[in-house]
Design a protein around this motif. Structure first.
Motif, mmCIF file in Angstrom:
data_model
loop_
_atom_site.group_PDB
_atom_site.id
_atom_site.type_symbol
_atom_site.label_atom_id
_atom_site.label_comp_id
_atom_site.label_asym_id
_atom_site.label_seq_id
_atom_site.Cartn_x
_atom_site.Cartn_y
_atom_site.Cartn_z
ATOM 1 N N GLY A 200 0.833 -1.201 0.000
ATOM 2 C CA GLY A 200 0.000 0.000 0.000
ATOM 3 C C GLY A 200 0.865 1.246 0.000
ATOM 4 N N MET B 184 2.480 1.749 -3.334
ATOM 5 C CA MET B 184 1.592 2.283 -4.380
ATOM 6 C C MET B 184 1.493 3.802 -4.274
ATOM 7 S SD MET B 184 -1.445 -0.485 -4.546
ATOM 8 C CE MET B 184 -2.540 0.129 -5.781
ATOM 9 N N VAL B 185 1.344 4.301 -3.044
ATOM 10 C CA VAL B 185 1.253 5.752 -2.865
ATOM 11 C C VAL B 185 2.572 6.404 -3.274
ATOM 12 C CG1 VAL B 185 0.895 7.587 -1.204
ATOM 13 C CG2 VAL B 185 -0.424 5.500 -1.013
ATOM 14 N N PHE C 176 -11.037 6.738 -2.341
ATOM 15 C CA PHE C 176 -11.203 5.335 -2.009
ATOM 16 C C PHE C 176 -10.845 5.035 -0.559
ATOM 17 C CE2 PHE C 176 -10.470 0.810 -2.331
ATOM 18 C CZ PHE C 176 -11.472 0.436 -3.186
ATOM 19 N N ILE D 142 -5.341 5.578 -7.817
ATOM 20 C CA ILE D 142 -4.422 4.510 -7.432
ATOM 21 C C ILE D 142 -3.785 4.840 -6.089
ATOM 22 C CG2 ILE D 142 -2.259 3.365 -8.047
ATOM 23 C CD1 ILE D 142 -3.113 3.649 -10.959
ATOM 24 N N SER D 143 -3.412 6.105 -5.918
ATOM 25 C CA SER D 143 -2.845 6.531 -4.646
ATOM 26 C C SER D 143 -3.844 6.304 -3.518
ATOM 27 C CB SER D 143 -2.466 8.000 -4.749
ATOM 28 O OG SER D 143 -1.897 8.444 -3.572
ATOM 29 N N ILE E 151 -6.240 4.065 -3.463
ATOM 30 C CA ILE E 151 -6.353 2.624 -3.203
ATOM 31 C C ILE E 151 -5.177 2.178 -2.340
ATOM 32 C CG2 ILE E 151 -6.297 0.351 -4.276
ATOM 33 C CD1 ILE E 151 -7.678 1.677 -6.692
ATOM 34 N N GLY E 152 -3.974 2.663 -2.679
ATOM 35 C CA GLY E 152 -2.798 2.345 -1.865
ATOM 36 C C GLY E 152 -2.995 2.799 -0.427
ATOM 37 N N MET E 153 -3.538 4.012 -0.264
ATOM 38 C CA MET E 153 -3.763 4.549 1.074
ATOM 39 C C MET E 153 -4.754 3.684 1.838
ATOM 40 S SD MET E 153 -2.655 6.534 3.046
ATOM 41 C CE MET E 153 -1.515 7.801 2.876
#
Lengths: 507, 304
Positions: A467, A470-471, B37, B106-107, B109-111
């Motif tokens: 996660g 990805m950020v 998200f 996408i950021s 979702i990562g968060m």
């Protein structure tokens, strides 16, 4: 990209810088305050009691304070890069020392040592963060271009040799872990990543429910083989067709939606399919799943110790490793099939339409491209490869249940694609190897257990790191680890273009 | 009939919680056009913060009065969750303004993955049973089937209604609300007229998170159990509510929340509990496909 040029950064160790760091540390302490510093645990009467962990709060605040100050050191970016480089070199030397001191047979030691040393040092050479303009940087540029050309063929040869080399050096018992836990596991994610790459990387459609097609493939094989006795080779195309069919059914209504909506609806569909798998117990056996699925055979010869088994027919001594080697080659071929199909498709009009669509949908529509059918083909083809991977998963495990197809699985596959670089085939493969192989390696490191205590399980931190990555990737390298793209159409000469030139809507 | 009345009460309670979360989705979408998200996970984090503060207040500070403890928990959870949202916006979303189309999503979702796994690592993967509170009930009807309205449910609807009035006032009557509506209409023009756009966007996230924190406190109190994956399904359902009501529209978010709460409760009561999530997810798909602007939303016009 993104970050605006800030006002002149405060001088290192000025009162202003320390004040800023102090404020950041306060914020960090505020974030950490209840969640990190206190932990609620049920006691014997199932009453929650609080455990204090105040040191963690101090650590969090302290790390942010120091980090904030350190960010103001002049040239901190380059220093960090060189420190990372030095760290990687140390790790490489440490691995090599481990190989040299291990209790492998001598031939194995030499083979592994040469292989790791050659690839490792070459990798370090081209990754060294030299300043542009220095003579060594030009050399690196050429070495990188060379590496880009050879990494594909060499990688394929290495992958085909991998199980045999492992078997030769480590013997049937020792190589099982490498072929199964590392080889097959990583290749499944490579295949899924490449399949999703068609949808996300080429067509630019964010699919958060990709795992649904994986599930369709897995259940298709499980049901068809147990109820109708169909063989794997018959089920494989059927599973692909079924998954593609579902891709079309799900895709047709939703593909008119814009990016964010599409993502959420695919997520909803993924969850619906999983919930149906859980609740439709007559067919799927619910949470208990389907077991005793027929195992893979070598074109009809079962991998058993029987007289008509694979080992006996070829005059070999029976060993469970044969099945795993066959599975390895099977998934390798399936993954390569995905790759070849993608590479060929990119050169067809449909592939060009995908990429054009990703860059600018309105321009595509005004040029007369049928956006619905273009998107639908990408969706269906991606789903088909997901279905192939799913039926492979079922034949490998011999057991499927809905737990394997949660949203986290979709997120992992998406992370593979995003971190590797959307649209880059080699990047996706490298990301899958690093992410899936990396967690397996972390799990085995005794060093980490020695530091964090014996029950330390790095798998717990896996999704946390994904996660975060990805950020971080979106902020610093939004086009992924491998960020240059080979154009599929060009004027006069083929030139790799930096990904920043193919940004959507600006290309 | 009694069953219907009881389900109506339950549905409105659940719908109030969804509505509070949905406002965060709809405001952020309105102002920067992104699906936040991670909002569902911010809600989950707030439920954990509320639980921990509640335990700290009762066990460490020894406050015995439940209403006082509740008010303290509510205020603390709102402040701390708002801080989380502010930091998330600052770190994960602000640097991506002007990046490619899918980057913020996408950021986010990562968060979302980061938040739920952070809570899992910090607090452990098991369910946390919350001590029961406000357990009294009022009997609405007498007879064989006793329709009840619990204090918890009254509290949830009351708190939601009060907050919505306050929030409505904030958006309609204050300079901040005006700045927000201006940014929603035209960000560049708003900036030219002297509005600090970055600050306005950050405050939008903060307000959305504070409302989600209230939902988190109420959720923890109502269900009596929290878990690190509790952000996902309520998050998607609240997003469904925002879409159903018309994304970008504030009354729409509340209306959508109530409708989703009612649909879910009635579905469970009259059809099957197994498929109640399927029902909610299907509504999302159906609404997006057949009426993408929702009940109260404005149709989206694509400008080239």
């Amino acid at each position: 990209m993104g970050a605006k040029p800030t006002d002149a950064a405060p001088a290192f160790f000025s009162a202003e810088a320390i004040g800023g760091a102090f404020r950041a540390a306060l914020v960090a302490a505020g974030l950490a305050f209840p969640i990190l510093a206190l932990r609620a645990e049920p006691d014997l009467n199932n009453q929650l009691v609080l455990l204090n962990r105040w040191p963690l709060l101090l650590w969090a605040a302290g790390i942010v304070f120091v980090g904030h100050l350190a960010a103001q050191i002049p040239h901190v970016g380059r220093i960090l890069k060189w420190a990372l480089f030095a760290g990687c070199t140390l790790v490489l030397v440490w691995i090599l020392a481990g190989v040299a001191n291990s209790n492998l047979p001598l031939r194995g030691k030499i083979a592994l040592f040469t292989l790791i040393a050659a690839s490792g040092f070459f990798g370090l050479l081209i990754a060294a963060p030299c300043a542009p303009g220095t003579p060594f940087h030009d050399f690196q540029k050429r070495a990188r271009a060379f590496a880009g050309k050879i990494v594909g063929p060499i990688g394929i040869v290495a992958l085909f040799a991998f199980p045999l080399v492992m078997l030769w050096t480590l013997g049937p018992g020792g190589s099982l872990k490498w072929i199964n836990n590392y080889g097959v596991q990583i290749l499944i994610y490579v295949m899924l990543g490449w399949g999703l790459n068609i949808v996300v990387g080429l067509a630019g459609l964010l699919d958060l429910g990709y795992v649904a097609f994986y599930a369709v493939g897995a259940y298709a094989y499980a049901l068809l083989s147990t109820h109708f006795g169909l063989s794997f080779w018959l089920c494989l195309p059927l599973a692909g067709i079924l998954a593609a069919f579902w891709g079309i059914i799900l895709g047709f209504p939703v593909l008119r939606l814009r990016g964010d909506y599409l993502a959420i609806v695919t997520l909803a569909f993924g969850e619906i399919i999983r919930l149906v798998l859980i609740n439709w117990t007559d067919v799927t056996n619910g949470n208990a799943g389907l077991s005793s699925i027929p195992r893979i055979t070598f074109f009809g010869l079962p991998f058993t110790a029987a007289d008509n088994g694979f080992a006996a027919s070829f005059g070999l001594e029976f060993s469970p490793i044969h099945r795993n080697i066959f599975l390895f080659y099977l998934i390798l071929c399936l993954a390569l099939l995905t790759n070849v199909a993608t590479l060929r498709l990119r050169r067809l009009p449909i592939g060009r339409a995908w990429e054009a669509l990703r860059e600018d949908e309105i321009a595509c529509r005004s040029l007369g491209i049928n956006t619905t059918s273009t998107k639908l083909t990408a969706f269906a083809l991606g789903a088909m490869f997901g279905g192939f991977a799913g039926s492979f998963f079922a034949v490998r495990q011999g057991f499927v249940n809905p737990d394997s197809f949660t949203f986290l699985e979709s997120a992992t596959i998406l992370a593979v694609v995003v971190l590797g670089g959307m649209g880059s085939q080699i990047g996706v493969a490298l990301a899958a190897a690093a992410m899936i192989g990396g967690t397996e390696i972390l799990r085995e490191l005794d060093l980490l257990k020695a530091i964090f205590g014996p029950d330390f399980d790095p798998a717990q931190y896996r999704m946390l790191i994904f996660g975060f990555a990805m950020v971080a990737m979106m902020i610093w390298k939004p086009r992924g680890l491998v960020s240059s793209r080979e154009p599929s159409i060009f004027l006069k000469t083929r030139k790799s273009v930096s990904a920043s030139h193919v940004r959507e809507g600006h290309g | 009939m009694e069953n219907f009345l009881q389900q109506l009460i339950n549905g409105l309670t659940l719908g109030s919680i969804y509505g509070l979360i949905a406002i965060g989705y709809t405001m952020v979408f309105g102002i920067i056009g992104m699906v936040n998200f991670a909002h569902g996970d911010v809600f989950m984090v707030s439920a954990f913060i509320a639980l921990l503060i509640f335990l700290a207040v009762t066990q460490i500070l020894g406050i015995a009065s439940l209403p006082l403890a509740f008010v303290l928990v509510l205020v603390a959870a709102m402040i701390l969750t708002a801080l989380w949202a502010w930091v998330i916006e600052r770190i994960a979303y602000r640097p991506l303004r002007g990046s490619f189309r899918l980057a913020p999503l996408i950021s986010a979702i990562g968060m979302s993955i980061l938040l739920s796994n952070f809570v899992q690592v910090a607090q452990g993967p098991r369910n946390k049973p919350v001590p029961p509170m406000f357990t009294d009930v009022i009997a609405v009807t007498d007879g064989a089937y006793r329709v009840t309205l619990s204090y918890k449910q009254i509290l949830i609807m009351l708190v939601t209604a009060l907050l919505l009035v306050g929030f409505w006032w904030l958006v309609q009557k204050t300079p901040l609300g005006r700045a927000q509506r201006a940014c929603e209409q035209d960000r560049k023009m708003a900036a030219l007229l002297g509005i600090d756009v970055d600050r306005t966007i950050a405050l939008t996230f903060v307000i959305g998170a504070a409302l989600a924190a209230v939902a988190g406190v109420l959720y923890m109190m109502y269900y009596g159990v929290v878990n690190f994956y509790d952000g996902f399904v309520p998050g998607v359902k609240a997003f469904t509510a925002a879409v159903l009501g018309g994304i970008g529209s504030l009354p729409g978010a509340v209306l959508g929340g109530l409708l989703i709460g009612l649909i879910e409760t009635f579905w469970s009561a009259y059809f099957s509990t197994d498929y109640k999530d399927v029902a909610a997810f299907s509504i999302l798909a159906i609404v997006l496909i057949f009426m993408p602007s929702g009940i109260l939303g404005r149709p989206e016009v694509e400008k080239v």
